[in-house]
Design a protein around this motif. Structure first.
Motif, PDB file in Angstrom:
ATOM      1  N   ALA A  86       0.865  -1.189   0.000  1.00 55.08           N
ATOM      2  CA  ALA A  86       0.000   0.000   0.000  1.00 55.08           C
ATOM      3  C   ALA A  86       0.898   1.234   0.000  1.00 55.08           C
ATOM      4  O   ALA A  86       2.119   1.103  -0.026  1.00 55.08           O
ATOM      5  CB  ALA A  86      -0.911  -0.002   1.219  1.00 55.08           C
ATOM      6  N   HIS A  87       0.292   2.423   0.014  1.00 56.66           N
ATOM      7  CA  HIS A  87       1.113   3.637   0.124  1.00 56.66           C
ATOM      8  C   HIS A  87       0.562   4.571   1.187  1.00 56.66           C
ATOM      9  O   HIS A  87      -0.633   4.590   1.457  1.00 56.66           O
ATOM     10  CB  HIS A  87       1.281   4.335  -1.227  1.00 56.66           C
ATOM     11  CG  HIS A  87       0.040   4.963  -1.792  1.00 56.66           C
ATOM     12  ND1 HIS A  87      -0.348   6.248  -1.499  1.00 56.66           N
ATOM     13  CD2 HIS A  87      -0.892   4.488  -2.662  1.00 56.66           C
ATOM     14  CE1 HIS A  87      -1.453   6.537  -2.169  1.00 56.66           C
ATOM     15  NE2 HIS A  87      -1.814   5.489  -2.873  1.00 56.66           N
ATOM     16  N   THR A  88       1.495   5.316   1.783  1.00 59.22           N
ATOM     17  CA  THR A  88       1.168   6.140   2.958  1.00 59.22           C
ATOM     18  C   THR A  88       0.928   7.600   2.612  1.00 59.22           C
ATOM     19  O   THR A  88       0.470   8.356   3.472  1.00 59.22           O
ATOM     20  CB  THR A  88       2.342   6.106   3.953  1.00 59.22           C
ATOM     21  OG1 THR A  88       3.523   6.608   3.293  1.00 59.22           O
ATOM     22  CG2 THR A  88       2.610   4.696   4.468  1.00 59.22           C
ATOM     23  N   MET A 234      -8.180   8.623   2.591  1.00 59.51           N
ATOM     24  CA  MET A 234      -8.551   7.211   2.417  1.00 59.51           C
ATOM     25  C   MET A 234      -7.663   6.577   1.355  1.00 59.51           C
ATOM     26  O   MET A 234      -7.313   5.409   1.452  1.00 59.51           O
ATOM     27  CB  MET A 234     -10.006   7.111   2.003  1.00 59.51           C
ATOM     28  CG  MET A 234     -10.927   7.480   3.142  1.00 59.51           C
ATOM     29  SD  MET A 234     -12.598   7.502   2.546  1.00 59.51           S
ATOM     30  CE  MET A 234     -13.420   8.008   4.039  1.00 59.51           C
ATOM     31  N   ASP A 235      -7.341   7.367   0.322  1.00 63.98           N
ATOM     32  CA  ASP A 235      -6.312   6.996  -0.657  1.00 63.98           C
ATOM     33  C   ASP A 235      -4.971   7.427  -0.068  1.00 63.98           C
ATOM     34  O   ASP A 235      -4.604   8.578  -0.163  1.00 63.98           O
ATOM     35  CB  ASP A 235      -6.609   7.694  -1.988  1.00 63.98           C
ATOM     36  CG  ASP A 235      -5.547   7.425  -3.034  1.00 63.98           C
ATOM     37  OD1 ASP A 235      -4.663   6.591  -2.798  1.00 63.98           O
ATOM     38  OD2 ASP A 235      -5.598   8.086  -4.101  1.00 63.98           O
ATOM     39  N   ASN A 236      -4.235   6.582   0.627  1.00 71.13           N
ATOM     40  CA  ASN A 236      -4.493   5.166   0.646  1.00 71.13           C
ATOM     41  C   ASN A 236      -4.342   4.617   2.061  1.00 71.13           C
ATOM     42  O   ASN A 236      -4.006   3.450   2.263  1.00 71.13           O
ATOM     43  CB  ASN A 236      -3.537   4.480  -0.343  1.00 71.13           C
ATOM     44  CG  ASN A 236      -3.782   3.006  -0.501  1.00 71.13           C
ATOM     45  OD1 ASN A 236      -4.873   2.510  -0.235  1.00 71.13           O
ATOM     46  ND2 ASN A 236      -2.754   2.297  -0.856  1.00 71.13           N
ATOM     47  N   LEU A 237      -4.609   5.491   3.049  1.00 69.20           N
ATOM     48  CA  LEU A 237      -4.467   5.014   4.438  1.00 69.20           C
ATOM     49  C   LEU A 237      -5.526   3.976   4.767  1.00 69.20           C
ATOM     50  O   LEU A 237      -5.343   3.174   5.688  1.00 69.20           O
ATOM     51  CB  LEU A 237      -4.524   6.186   5.420  1.00 69.20           C
ATOM     52  CG  LEU A 237      -3.378   7.193   5.305  1.00 69.20           C
ATOM     53  CD1 LEU A 237      -3.447   8.214   6.442  1.00 69.20           C
ATOM     54  CD2 LEU A 237      -2.016   6.508   5.309  1.00 69.20           C
ATOM     55  N   HIS A 267       5.565   8.182  -1.353  1.00 68.62           N
ATOM     56  CA  HIS A 267       5.842   8.749  -2.689  1.00 68.62           C
ATOM     57  C   HIS A 267       5.170   8.043  -3.864  1.00 68.62           C
ATOM     58  O   HIS A 267       5.650   8.130  -4.992  1.00 68.62           O
ATOM     59  CB  HIS A 267       7.370   8.805  -2.937  1.00 68.62           C
ATOM     60  CG  HIS A 267       8.089   9.631  -1.910  1.00 68.62           C
ATOM     61  ND1 HIS A 267       9.224   9.211  -1.254  1.00 68.62           N
ATOM     62  CD2 HIS A 267       7.786  10.838  -1.393  1.00 68.62           C
ATOM     63  CE1 HIS A 267       9.607  10.127  -0.390  1.00 68.62           C
ATOM     64  NE2 HIS A 267       8.751  11.133  -0.444  1.00 68.62           N
ATOM     65  N   GLU A 268       4.026   7.358  -3.594  1.00 71.41           N
ATOM     66  CA  GLU A 268       3.288   6.775  -4.721  1.00 71.41           C
ATOM     67  C   GLU A 268       2.688   7.863  -5.589  1.00 71.41           C
ATOM     68  O   GLU A 268       2.602   7.733  -6.813  1.00 71.41           O
ATOM     69  CB  GLU A 268       2.178   5.845  -4.204  1.00 71.41           C
ATOM     70  CG  GLU A 268       1.478   5.044  -5.291  1.00 71.41           C
ATOM     71  CD  GLU A 268       0.304   5.758  -5.964  1.00 71.41           C
ATOM     72  OE1 GLU A 268      -0.144   5.310  -7.024  1.00 71.41           O
ATOM     73  OE2 GLU A 268      -0.159   6.790  -5.423  1.00 71.41           O
ATOM     74  N   GLU A 269       2.276   8.955  -4.940  1.00 67.61           N
ATOM     75  CA  GLU A 269       1.541  10.005  -5.664  1.00 67.61           C
ATOM     76  C   GLU A 269       2.432  10.784  -6.630  1.00 67.61           C
ATOM     77  O   GLU A 269       1.932  11.573  -7.421  1.00 67.61           O
ATOM     78  CB  GLU A 269       0.866  10.969  -4.678  1.00 67.61           C
ATOM     79  CG  GLU A 269      -0.180  10.302  -3.772  1.00 67.61           C
ATOM     80  CD  GLU A 269      -1.411   9.804  -4.520  1.00 67.61           C
ATOM     81  OE1 GLU A 269      -1.518  10.063  -5.729  1.00 67.61           O
ATOM     82  OE2 GLU A 269      -2.252   9.130  -3.894  1.00 67.61           O
ATOM     83  N   ASN A 270       3.749  10.603  -6.539  1.00 69.68           N
ATOM     84  CA  ASN A 270       4.602  11.266  -7.533  1.00 69.68           C
ATOM     85  C   ASN A 270       5.577  10.303  -8.195  1.00 69.68           C
ATOM     86  O   ASN A 270       6.638  10.704  -8.660  1.00 69.68           O
ATOM     87  CB  ASN A 270       5.309  12.494  -6.947  1.00 69.68           C
ATOM     88  CG  ASN A 270       6.116  12.151  -5.717  1.00 69.68           C
ATOM     89  OD1 ASN A 270       6.401  10.991  -5.457  1.00 69.68           O
ATOM     90  ND2 ASN A 270       6.480  13.149  -4.952  1.00 69.68           N
ATOM     91  N   SER A 313      -2.796  -3.081  -2.597  1.00 68.39           N
ATOM     92  CA  SER A 313      -4.119  -2.538  -2.280  1.00 68.39           C
ATOM     93  C   SER A 313      -4.112  -1.014  -2.327  1.00 68.39           C
ATOM     94  O   SER A 313      -3.293  -0.371  -1.668  1.00 68.39           O
ATOM     95  CB  SER A 313      -4.556  -3.015  -0.883  1.00 68.39           C
ATOM     96  OG  SER A 313      -5.850  -2.530  -0.591  1.00 68.39           O
ATOM     97  N   ASP A 314      -5.009  -0.463  -3.107  1.00 75.31           N
ATOM     98  CA  ASP A 314      -5.118   0.998  -3.238  1.00 75.31           C
ATOM     99  C   ASP A 314      -6.576   1.310  -3.568  1.00 75.31           C
ATOM    100  O   ASP A 314      -7.329   0.427  -3.962  1.00 75.31           O
ATOM    101  CB  ASP A 314      -4.178   1.481  -4.351  1.00 75.31           C
ATOM    102  CG  ASP A 314      -3.843   2.955  -4.245  1.00 75.31           C
ATOM    103  OD1 ASP A 314      -4.473   3.672  -3.449  1.00 75.31           O
ATOM    104  OD2 ASP A 314      -2.946   3.398  -4.985  1.00 75.31           O
ATOM    105  N   THR A 315      -6.962   2.546  -3.428  1.00 74.53           N
ATOM    106  CA  THR A 315      -8.348   2.894  -3.725  1.00 74.53           C
ATOM    107  C   THR A 315      -8.586   2.921  -5.235  1.00 74.53           C
ATOM    108  O   THR A 315      -7.661   3.128  -6.023  1.00 74.53           O
ATOM    109  CB  THR A 315      -8.713   4.262  -3.130  1.00 74.53           C
ATOM    110  OG1 THR A 315      -7.715   5.199  -3.522  1.00 74.53           O
ATOM    111  CG2 THR A 315      -8.797   4.200  -1.621  1.00 74.53           C
ATOM    112  N   GLY A 316      -9.846   2.686  -5.612  1.00 71.15           N
ATOM    113  CA  GLY A 316     -10.280   2.797  -7.007  1.00 71.15           C
ATOM    114  C   GLY A 316     -11.562   3.625  -7.039  1.00 71.15           C
ATOM    115  O   GLY A 316     -11.981   4.184  -6.022  1.00 71.15           O
TER     116      GLY A 316
END
Ligand code: ZN
Length: 432
Positions: A86-88, A234-237, A267-270, A313-316
């Protein structure tokens, strides 16, 4: 409300709301996860120390990333891993190196845009400030000013009459700078001195910082029957929290055919390319050291990796009632319909048919329904850490998650049952 057949129910969702509120930054999120793992008997190991092959729960913290794993009794050096990834991090507004700004009698904080936030959702919110302070003595500490401190004020409609015909146009540099008080005598160092005071530190103690704003409004149940949850990050906690709870639960299983692992990256978001991101060596290094610490050879490492599966696991996106045409017509994930399996044949997601079977088996064992997500062909598909994990480590990976609305808004929306349905599926997966 569903009757869960796994260990988690609505209480898990309430705990998620506590987790979200306590975790305004990736650094706080990994601390929140570590706190829960400590309660389950896990202990921190330092990357700079020599590791041993003892059994039990262990975790490594590095910045905004955490990797935790549980070594069962009698495990072999070549025993494969079962990983939930997952990512924080979440999109937000982050403090610039020289933050003290302002004009016309207003004090402002200069911010940089992190990731891809829905900028409009950040307007007119009461914002707190949190992050990590690096001190002169070489230590770091968390800071969290959990009260309305800043605000990005929207321009009044009287001065922007075309906003409803031409759309809201926000310039990332000019229009997103929050105010945090009044005064003309702005001096360099004001913000950091304020944080030193608030943290009980002396002037000049803070020599580095990673600070970000967040909405101080707490998460809340929403809807006629309180069947939804509104909240931040929630994305992605949501996944980090579910994976943490699932790992702690798996650690109490009587027998485990695999070594269960939680890997939550920053750093998933970048793009994930950092020493704490999914495209860095952190996960591979921890898994290898775990094999070698138990007396394994490179052959054991190769055998373990070859048998390993990762659920990323990540949000969709849940189907949006006002924009249903933007979704694929036969794939409409619903809130509280259970976790989603994310598919993209061009490898924006790592799922394939074999991966689907692994996830379907876990959901069946947990008594959890699942749904499939695929993008409308005319829409670009998002991505996440799944394909990166698969490519970087050669590990079989399946992309899954929970369907939400308002992804990348400062306040997102999900079904209140989905977090615990996900957690129950994750436990079933980790327990094999
Ligand atoms: Zn995400």
């Amino acid at each position: 409300m569903r009757t869960p057949s796994g260990p988690f129910d609505r209480g898990h969702t309430e705990d998620l709301m506590t987790f979200l509120a306590a975790s305004p930054t990736p650094y706080h999120a990994v601390a929140s996860a570590a706190e829960r793992l400590e309660k389950a008997g896990f202990r921190q190991v330092e990357e700079t120390e020599a590791w041993d092959g003892t059994t039990g729960g262990k975790y490594v913290l590095r910045g905004g990333a955490i990797v935790a794993w549980y070594v069962p009794e009698g495990v072999a050096a070549h025993t494969p891993f079962r990983i939930v990834g997952a990512h924080t991090d979440s999109p937000n507004l982050r403090v610039k190196p020289r933050p003290d700004a302002g004009g016309h009698g207003w004090r402002q904080v200069a911010v940089e845009i992190y990731g891809g936030p829905l900028l409009n959702s950040w307007l007119d919110r009461d914002l707190g400030l949190a992050g990590r302070l690096s001190l002169r003595d070489g230590t770091t500490r968390l800071v969290n000013i959990d009260r309305p401190l800043l605000r990005v004020p929207q321009l009044a409609i009287h001065m922007d009459r075309s906003v409803h015909t031409d759309g809201l146009k926000l310039d990332k540099q000019r229009h997103m700078q929050p105010v945090w008080g009044l005064g003309d005598d702005v001096h360099e160092g004001d913000l950091i001195r304020f944080l030193e005071d608030e943290s009980g530190l002396g002037e000049g103690d803070v020599t580095g910082w990673d600070l970000m704003t967040y909405s101080v409004e707490p998460p809340a149940f929403l809807g006629r029957d309180r069947e939804l949850v509104a909240g931040p990050r929630m994305d992605n906690l949501l996944s980090v929290h579910a994976a943490t709870a699932a790992l702690a639960a798996a650690a109490s299983a009587e027998t485990l055919p695999y070594i269960p692992v939680l890997a939550a990256f920053d750093h998933e978001e970048n793009g994930s390319q950092s020493d704490t991101g999914a495209d860095g060596p952190l996960l591979g290094s921890v898994l290898e050291r775990s094999v070698f610490a138990r007396g394994g050879t490179y052959e054991d490492r190769a055998r373990a990796f070859a048998g390993t599966v990762c659920l990323s696991s990540d949000t969709g996106h849940a189907v949006h009632p006002n924009y249903a045409e933007r979704h694929d017509p036969t794939h409409h994930p619903r809130a509280n319909g259970g976790p989603i399996l994310k598919v993209n044949v061009n490898n924006r997601y790592a799922t394939d048919g074999a991966g689907r079977s692994v996830f379907a088996a876990a959901c069946e064992k947990a008594g959890v329904p699942f749904q499939s997500f695929v993008s409308n062909n005319a829409m670009p598909c998002g991505t996440t850490i799944g394909p990166i994990t698969a490519a970087r480590h050669g590990i079989k990976t399946v992309d899954i998650g929970v369907a939400i609305l308002s992804m990348h808004s400062v306040r997102e929306l999900c079904g209140a049952d989905d977090p615990y349905l996900l957690a129950n599926a994750l436990v079933a997966f980790l327990e094999g």
